[in-house]
Design an enzyme around this catalytic site. Structure first.
Site, PDB file in Angstrom:
ATOM      1  N   LYS A 139      16.889  15.197  -1.489  1.00 23.74           N
ATOM      2  CA  LYS A 139      18.235  15.157  -1.891  1.00 23.74           C
ATOM      3  C   LYS A 139      19.039  14.135  -2.659  1.00 23.74           C
ATOM      4  O   LYS A 139      19.861  14.805  -3.500  1.00 23.74           O
ATOM      5  CB  LYS A 139      19.470  15.336  -0.533  1.00 23.74           C
ATOM      6  CG  LYS A 139      18.661  16.508   0.282  1.00 23.74           C
ATOM      7  CD  LYS A 139      19.845  17.559   0.900  1.00 23.74           C
ATOM      8  CE  LYS A 139      19.281  18.437   2.090  1.00 23.74           C
ATOM      9  NZ  LYS A 139      18.481  18.436   2.612  1.00 23.74           N
ATOM     10  N   GLU A 198      30.320  20.690   0.863  1.00 27.01           N
ATOM     11  CA  GLU A 198      29.964  21.384   2.340  1.00 27.01           C
ATOM     12  C   GLU A 198      28.395  20.595   3.039  1.00 27.01           C
ATOM     13  O   GLU A 198      27.758  20.557   2.063  1.00 27.01           O
ATOM     14  CB  GLU A 198      30.063  22.742   2.784  1.00 27.01           C
ATOM     15  CG  GLU A 198      28.202  23.392   2.088  1.00 27.01           C
ATOM     16  CD  GLU A 198      28.051  22.962   0.939  1.00 27.01           C
ATOM     17  OE1 GLU A 198      28.838  23.498  -0.246  1.00 27.01           O
ATOM     18  OE2 GLU A 198      27.119  23.678   0.419  1.00 27.01           O
ATOM     19  N   SER A 213       9.159  15.994   2.043  1.00 25.42           N
ATOM     20  CA  SER A 213      10.123  16.183   1.414  1.00 25.42           C
ATOM     21  C   SER A 213      11.178  15.185   2.112  1.00 25.42           C
ATOM     22  O   SER A 213      12.144  14.578   1.222  1.00 25.42           O
ATOM     23  CB  SER A 213      11.081  17.304   1.764  1.00 25.42           C
ATOM     24  OG  SER A 213      11.033  17.733   3.284  1.00 25.42           O
TER      25      SER A 213
END
Ligand SMILES: *Cc1c(COP(=O)(O)O)cnc(C)c1O
Length: 405
Positions: free
Chosen positions: A101, A123, A388
């Site tokens: 991310k 958010e 990931s």
């Protein structure tokens, strides 16, 4: 390579089109006011992403702050256990903060800086995106407002603490069910008031144009590195590649490096507890076309046509839709989307930990579980899996719910 009438040699020039469409999916279904803000971001992005200064700064950050390139590891013991297929993982668990991310958060925050914005807004559900964005904001000296449902704030105490330590302002949302959907609504409402000074940073290849494109582009470093490293390591391309798909950002970036190659591509969605609506979050497999959160894609709907409740053991995957590019690649057949359930995922979590010394994120464990099944089916060849993220965040929950296996 031409696949089903689409030329993947020129794919990135043509998709998305100028209005943010991948075929019929994508677009920007938002208020005129927000549309203007998105237009401003789109124009700035197209100018800035071509500037040498921006590219050089992003490269430097990736190398010196994030620790890129992340390596590829050969899973020798796991491969031997399964047969003749060789399995490999791209190690996004070793990217700073422990997941992919940060790749798009650093890009989005750098864009905010170049646009002269003072604040980033987002958010978060489980808190992973909030932590990555708070990290980027701290690095660039930007203010950071993270909207989070009151229920999620209670459930995700360590990530809330991380965000606060990093200097972010965690805004509690007490409307409705007090979870992700209400947090999205509250963050968008705040952004509509503050867009002159702030930029909204979406956490995946979701939302209105230009976010699905921008987030994919920032994540494409994963696919570019992986292709180069794999060829250098083995002398050839992998036969198949695999990534988990929630909103679809790690998969979109990873796949982008291989779309024009003769490589089988698999996206893995969470089947959770089973096929009943509400027991899974496999939107591409079981969903239908629809508009939510500002974009057209394939989504899971309830009887009223609203986004359906979803479930997965992996909170990073429980979203009732996926990015528009995945819907497009799904219909085209270029990427095959399949599912694994909670049980298979938890088994893969322990197997990778025991045999390879890598504790995977429970999201990434979906890709590992599917890769293991695929290896047995293929019988020979090679599979590259995008790992990931790392699983430290999941250990307490897994032990409490499943025990040590
Ligand atoms: C958030 C997250 C995901 C899911 O998001 P995508 O946008 O689908 O990539 C997957 N893995 C990890 C480790 C995550 O934190």
């Amino acid at each position: 390579m031409i696949y089903n009438g689409i030329d993947f040699e020129t794919y990135f020039k043509n998709y998305p089109d100028a209005n943010g469409y991948f075929g019929k999916y994508g677009g920007a279904y938002i208020s005129p006011e927000l549309k203007q803000a998105m237009q401003e971001i789109t124009e700035a992005y197209f100018t800035i992403c071509k500037s040498r200064k921006f590219i050089a700064e992003l490269r430097r950050i990736r190398k010196e702050f994030q620790g890129r390139p992340t390596p590829i590891s050969h899973l020798e013991r796991l491969s031997n256990k399964l047969g003749d297929v060789q399995l490999y993982v791209k190690r996004e668990d070793l990217n700073h903060t422990g997941a992919h991310k940060l790749n798009h958060c650093m890009g989005e925050a750098l864009l905010a800086k170049y646009m002269g914005k003072k604040k980033v807004i987002a958010e978060t559900g489980a808190g992973q995106h909030g932590v990555a964005l708070a990290t980027a904001a701290a690095y660039f000296g930007l203010e950071c407002d993270i909207y989070m449902g009151a229920v999620d704030i209670k459930k995700q105490a360590p990530n809330v603490a991380r965000m606060k330590i990093l200097g972010a302002n965690v805004v509690e949302v007490t409307e409705g069910l007090q979870t992700l959907k209400e947090a999205v609504d509250a963050a968008f409402a705040a952004y509509a008031n503050e867009y002159k000074d702030a930029i909204y940073c979406i956490g995946s290849v979701l939302g209105p144009h230009p976010f699905p494109m921008m987030v994919r582009d920032f994540q494409s470093v994963v696919g570019i590195e992986a292709r180069e490293q794999f060829v250098e390591m083995t002398g050839e391309l992998p036969d198949a590649i695999v990534a988990c798909v929630g909103g679809g950002s790690n998969a979109a970036g990873f796949f982008s490096g291989f779309l024009n190659d003769p490589v089988e591509i698999y996206g893995v969605e969470p089947l959770g507890r089973g096929e009943k609506l509400g027991d899974h979050a496999a939107s591409l497999k079981y969903g239908e076309e629809g508009i939510m959160h500002g974009f057209n894609s394939i989504m899971l709907k309830d009887e009223n046509g609203d986004p359906a409740p979803v479930y997965s053991v992996a909170s990073g995957l429980d979203y009732p839709s996926s990015g528009p590019e995945h819907a497009f690649l799904h219909d085209l057949g270029r990427v095959k989307y399949d599912v694994v359930d909670d049980e298979e995922t938890v088994d893969a979590f322990f197997t990778l930990s025991r045999l390879e010394g890598i504790i995977p994120a429970i999201e990434s464990s979906h890709a590992v579980a599917f890769g293991m099944k695929l290896a047995e089916k293929m019988g020979k060849g090679s599979i590259l899996i995008n790992l990931s993220g790392r699983g430290d965040k999941d250990m307490d929950y897994i032990i409490e719910k499943y025990g040590i296996r």
